[in-house]
Design a protein around this motif. Structure first.
Motif, PDB file in Angstrom:
ATOM      1  N   ILE A   1       0.834  -1.209   0.000  1.00 51.28           N
ATOM      2  CA  ILE A   1       0.000   0.000   0.000  1.00 51.28           C
ATOM      3  C   ILE A   1       0.866   1.255   0.000  1.00 51.28           C
ATOM      4  O   ILE A   1       0.593   2.220  -0.716  1.00 51.28           O
ATOM      5  N   VAL A   2       1.920   1.240   0.807  1.00 52.31           N
ATOM      6  CA  VAL A   2       2.815   2.401   0.883  1.00 52.31           C
ATOM      7  C   VAL A   2       3.452   2.686  -0.480  1.00 52.31           C
ATOM      8  O   VAL A   2       3.639   3.842  -0.871  1.00 52.31           O
ATOM      9  N   GLN A   3       3.788   1.630  -1.216  1.00 52.57           N
ATOM     10  CA  GLN A   3       4.404   1.802  -2.529  1.00 52.57           C
ATOM     11  C   GLN A   3       3.405   2.312  -3.567  1.00 52.57           C
ATOM     12  O   GLN A   3       3.787   3.012  -4.505  1.00 52.57           O
ATOM     13  N   GLU A   4       2.132   1.969  -3.398  1.00 51.76           N
ATOM     14  CA  GLU A   4       1.117   2.318  -4.394  1.00 51.76           C
ATOM     15  C   GLU A   4       0.431   3.654  -4.118  1.00 51.76           C
ATOM     16  O   GLU A   4      -0.073   4.300  -5.037  1.00 51.76           O
ATOM     17  N   GLU A   5       0.387   4.086  -2.852  1.00 54.03           N
ATOM     18  CA  GLU A   5      -0.359   5.282  -2.487  1.00 54.03           C
ATOM     19  C   GLU A   5       0.533   6.291  -1.781  1.00 54.03           C
ATOM     20  O   GLU A   5       1.616   5.959  -1.301  1.00 54.03           O
ATOM     21  N   ASN A   6       0.031   7.519  -1.716  1.00 53.23           N
ATOM     22  CA  ASN A   6       0.681   8.541  -0.900  1.00 53.23           C
ATOM     23  C   ASN A   6       0.118   8.447   0.506  1.00 53.23           C
ATOM     24  O   ASN A   6      -0.990   8.899   0.784  1.00 53.23           O
ATOM     25  N   ILE A   7       0.876   7.835   1.407  1.00 54.74           N
ATOM     26  CA  ILE A   7       0.441   7.626   2.794  1.00 54.74           C
ATOM     27  C   ILE A   7       1.292   8.513   3.701  1.00 54.74           C
ATOM     28  O   ILE A   7       2.470   8.230   3.927  1.00 54.74           O
ATOM     29  N   PRO A   8       0.738   9.602   4.226  1.00 54.12           N
ATOM     30  CA  PRO A   8       1.554  10.479   5.071  1.00 54.12           C
ATOM     31  C   PRO A   8       1.865   9.906   6.454  1.00 54.12           C
ATOM     32  O   PRO A   8       2.922  10.190   7.019  1.00 54.12           O
ATOM     33  N   VAL A   9       0.932   9.088   7.024  1.00 51.43           N
ATOM     34  CA  VAL A   9       1.129   8.553   8.379  1.00 51.43           C
ATOM     35  C   VAL A   9       0.842   7.051   8.395  1.00 51.43           C
ATOM     36  O   VAL A   9      -0.164   6.599   7.842  1.00 51.43           O
ATOM     37  N   VAL A  10       1.742   6.309   9.042  1.00 49.02           N
ATOM     38  CA  VAL A  10       1.553   4.876   9.248  1.00 49.02           C
ATOM     39  C   VAL A  10       1.560   4.600  10.751  1.00 49.02           C
ATOM     40  O   VAL A  10       2.488   5.007  11.459  1.00 49.02           O
ATOM     41  N   ILE A  11       0.509   3.946  11.232  1.00 49.25           N
ATOM     42  CA  ILE A  11       0.486   3.451  12.614  1.00 49.25           C
ATOM     43  C   ILE A  11       0.596   1.941  12.527  1.00 49.25           C
ATOM     44  O   ILE A  11      -0.315   1.266  12.052  1.00 49.25           O
ATOM     45  N   THR A  12       1.726   1.404  12.974  1.00 49.47           N
ATOM     46  CA  THR A  12       1.963  -0.021  12.782  1.00 49.47           C
ATOM     47  C   THR A  12       2.244  -0.744  14.090  1.00 49.47           C
ATOM     48  O   THR A  12       2.954  -0.233  14.962  1.00 49.47           O
ATOM     49  N   ASP A  13       1.656  -1.932  14.201  1.00 52.24           N
ATOM     50  CA  ASP A  13       1.973  -2.806  15.331  1.00 52.24           C
ATOM     51  C   ASP A  13       3.439  -3.221  15.237  1.00 52.24           C
ATOM     52  O   ASP A  13       4.020  -3.274  14.155  1.00 52.24           O
ATOM     53  N   TRP A  14       4.030  -3.482  16.392  1.00 53.30           N
ATOM     54  CA  TRP A  14       5.432  -3.914  16.416  1.00 53.30           C
ATOM     55  C   TRP A  14       5.540  -5.388  16.043  1.00 53.30           C
ATOM     56  O   TRP A  14       6.236  -5.772  15.123  1.00 53.30           O
ATOM     57  N   VAL A  15       4.823  -6.238  16.779  1.00 53.68           N
ATOM     58  CA  VAL A  15       4.948  -7.685  16.611  1.00 53.68           C
ATOM     59  C   VAL A  15       3.874  -8.182  15.648  1.00 53.68           C
ATOM     60  O   VAL A  15       2.679  -8.118  15.938  1.00 53.68           O
ATOM     61  N   MET A  16       4.325  -8.683  14.504  1.00 56.85           N
ATOM     62  CA  MET A  16       3.428  -9.240  13.491  1.00 56.85           C
ATOM     63  C   MET A  16       4.134 -10.400  12.813  1.00 56.85           C
ATOM     64  O   MET A  16       5.369 -10.411  12.735  1.00 56.85           O
ATOM     65  N   PRO A  17       3.386 -11.368  12.312  1.00 56.70           N
ATOM     66  CA  PRO A  17       4.032 -12.469  11.579  1.00 56.70           C
ATOM     67  C   PRO A  17       4.602 -11.960  10.264  1.00 56.70           C
ATOM     68  O   PRO A  17       4.066 -11.038   9.648  1.00 56.70           O
ATOM     69  N   GLY A  18       5.703 -12.557   9.842  1.00 55.42           N
ATOM     70  CA  GLY A  18       6.316 -12.146   8.579  1.00 55.42           C
ATOM     71  C   GLY A  18       7.128 -10.878   8.747  1.00 55.42           C
ATOM     72  O   GLY A  18       8.198 -10.883   9.355  1.00 55.42           O
ATOM     73  N   LEU A  19       6.609  -9.784   8.245  1.00 51.47           N
ATOM     74  CA  LEU A  19       7.286  -8.491   8.301  1.00 51.47           C
ATOM     75  C   LEU A  19       6.775  -7.715   9.503  1.00 51.47           C
ATOM     76  O   LEU A  19       5.616  -7.308   9.547  1.00 51.47           O
ATOM     77  N   ASP A  20       7.632  -7.480  10.515  1.00 53.76           N
ATOM     78  CA  ASP A  20       7.163  -6.788  11.719  1.00 53.76           C
ATOM     79  C   ASP A  20       7.305  -5.276  11.563  1.00 53.76           C
ATOM     80  O   ASP A  20       7.767  -4.758  10.539  1.00 53.76           O
ATOM     81  N   GLY A  21       6.914  -4.550  12.612  1.00 51.37           N
ATOM     82  CA  GLY A  21       6.898  -3.090  12.560  1.00 51.37           C
ATOM     83  C   GLY A  21       8.248  -2.460  12.266  1.00 51.37           C
ATOM     84  O   GLY A  21       8.368  -1.635  11.346  1.00 51.37           O
ATOM     85  N   PRO A  22       9.312  -2.787  13.024  1.00 46.92           N
ATOM     86  CA  PRO A  22      10.629  -2.205  12.740  1.00 46.92           C
ATOM     87  C   PRO A  22      11.138  -2.533  11.330  1.00 46.92           C
ATOM     88  O   PRO A  22      11.758  -1.694  10.685  1.00 46.92           O
ATOM     89  N   GLN A  23      10.872  -3.753  10.854  1.00 45.12           N
ATOM     90  CA  GLN A  23      11.298  -4.111   9.495  1.00 45.12           C
ATOM     91  C   GLN A  23      10.557  -3.263   8.453  1.00 45.12           C
ATOM     92  O   GLN A  23      11.145  -2.837   7.452  1.00 45.12           O
ATOM     93  N   LEU A  24       9.273  -3.028   8.683  1.00 45.17           N
ATOM     94  CA  LEU A  24       8.506  -2.171   7.782  1.00 45.17           C
ATOM     95  C   LEU A  24       9.073  -0.755   7.798  1.00 45.17           C
ATOM     96  O   LEU A  24       9.199  -0.112   6.741  1.00 45.17           O
ATOM     97  N   CYS A  25       9.435  -0.265   8.980  1.00 45.26           N
ATOM     98  CA  CYS A  25      10.051   1.067   9.090  1.00 45.26           C
ATOM     99  C   CYS A  25      11.318   1.151   8.248  1.00 45.26           C
ATOM    100  O   CYS A  25      11.536   2.132   7.524  1.00 45.26           O
ATOM    101  N   ARG A  26      12.140   0.140   8.346  1.00 46.71           N
ATOM    102  CA  ARG A  26      13.410   0.162   7.607  1.00 46.71           C
ATOM    103  C   ARG A  26      13.177   0.184   6.103  1.00 46.71           C
ATOM    104  O   ARG A  26      13.887   0.867   5.353  1.00 46.71           O
ATOM    105  N   LEU A  27      12.169  -0.570   5.641  1.00 52.29           N
ATOM    106  CA  LEU A  27      11.852  -0.559   4.215  1.00 52.29           C
ATOM    107  C   LEU A  27      11.396   0.830   3.764  1.00 52.29           C
ATOM    108  O   LEU A  27      11.804   1.323   2.711  1.00 52.29           O
ATOM    109  N   ILE A  28      10.551   1.462   4.556  1.00 53.02           N
ATOM    110  CA  ILE A  28      10.046   2.797   4.221  1.00 53.02           C
ATOM    111  C   ILE A  28      11.188   3.801   4.176  1.00 53.02           C
ATOM    112  O   ILE A  28      11.282   4.630   3.262  1.00 53.02           O
ATOM    113  N   ARG A  29      12.083   3.736   5.136  1.00 50.95           N
ATOM    114  CA  ARG A  29      13.194   4.695   5.190  1.00 50.95           C
ATOM    115  C   ARG A  29      14.238   4.428   4.102  1.00 50.95           C
ATOM    116  O   ARG A  29      14.905   5.345   3.641  1.00 50.95           O
ATOM    117  N   LYS A  30      14.365   3.182   3.699  1.00 51.29           N
ATOM    118  CA  LYS A  30      15.373   2.837   2.698  1.00 51.29           C
ATOM    119  C   LYS A  30      14.990   3.365   1.322  1.00 51.29           C
ATOM    120  O   LYS A  30      15.859   3.744   0.527  1.00 51.29           O
TER     121      LYS A  30
END
Length: 315
Positions: A39-68
């Protein structure tokens, strides 16, 4: 404000969605990190509220992808976590999160955190707008408002890349206002500046939208024409020459001399193309000015003994 909720627990996701809707926001929900990243790649999302612990890709990993990923607009990330340890919070911030909320999120605290996010994004957008404005000013000539030489050379490099990778030729016109020093000496520099601005305006009205028109230096102007053949470029140069000559100038008639060069896979060196256009310009001036020469006519004449160079137009 568009807000992405990333939460694999349905009750928490539903609570956040309804709360954000009541606050006047536009929430969208992703059930895991991979869906959120799409969704982040397809849309203009100004704010993301993400859980930390999730199966697969967790919150910190998602943060790193967004910042990269280099993004035109900043994405503000709030980590939603039940972790209370200071080291855990620092880990989330180091991953690229801007803020965090402890689960279950308190309504008042959520409102405050979102207010901080909105102020940050507002300042970020203002800064980006000012940076764009500064970049635009840095690429413009102060007198004529045309692109400056540095910007023109950057555009030349882009045209070179198009030639190298997609075999798209380009042509360059360099023109010089005839006897401009004499004009300045006779009528004064303010009048000379007005003449240059009028020449720039005349050129602007007669080039294509995708051409790059620049003040190359002093009384010299340059035009970059992507996807333009030698004949097309020569025809445009002749039309510009005729238009400048035919304009009713306030002090005295003004004319210009033109040099044209065209790049293709056989002559793909930028310096060589500019040198060819410059030599063609010098040739136009040496034959009396107010005329157009394409650099290829010089090459043809050099290979033919005692043959006069072929001129596109002469006055």
């Amino acid at each position: 404000m568009r807000i992405l909720i990333v939460e694999d627990q349905a009750p928490t996701a539903l609570y956040l969605r309804r709360t954000l809707e009541r606050l006047g926001h536009d929430p969208v929900v992703a059930s895991d990190g991979y869906e959120a990243w799409r969704i982040v790649q397809e849309e203009n999302i100004p704010v993301v509220i993400t859980d930390w612990v999730m199966p697969g890709l967790d919150g910190p990993q998602l943060c790193r992808l967004i910042r990269k990923e280099a993004r035109a607009l900043y994405t503000y990330v709030i980590l939603l976590t039940s972790k209370h340890d200071r080291r855990d919070r620092l880990e989330g911030l180091r991953a690229g999160a801007d803020d965090y909320l402890v689960k279950p999120p308190d309504l008042e605290e959520l409102v405050v955190r979102l207010g901080i996010a909105e102020r940050f994004l507002s300042l970020q957008h203002e800064l980006e707008a000012k940076n764009r404005q500064l970049a635009e000013l840095a690429s413009r000539d102060g007198l004529t408002g045309l692109k400056n030489r540095r910007c023109f050379e950057d555009c030349m490099r882009s045209a070179q890349s198009a030639l190298d990778f997609r075999n798209v030729p380009f042509s360059v016109i360099i023109l010089d206002v005839d006897h401009f020093k004499q004009y300045n000496d006779t009528f004064g520099h303010p009048a000379g500046d007005e003449a240059l601005k009028s020449v720039a305006w005349t050129l602007r009205l007669n080039v294509r939208e995708n051409d790059t028109l620049a003040r190359y230096g002093g009384e010299e102007f340059a035009i970059l024409m992507p996807g333009t053949s030698a004949d097309e470029a020569s025809a445009l140069a002749e039309r510009l020459r005729s238009t400048i000559e035919g304009t009713k100038w306030p002090a005295r008639p003004i004319t210009a001399s033109f040099g044209v060069a065209t790049s293709d896979q056989d002559s793909a060196d930028l310096a060589g193309v500019l040198e060819m256009a410059d030599r063609a310009l010098y040739h136009s001036k040496s034959l009396g000015r107010n005329r157009v020469t394409h650099g290829r006519s010089l090459e043809t004449s050099a290979s033919t003994v005692d043959e006069e160079p072929v001129m596109v137009a002469r006055k």
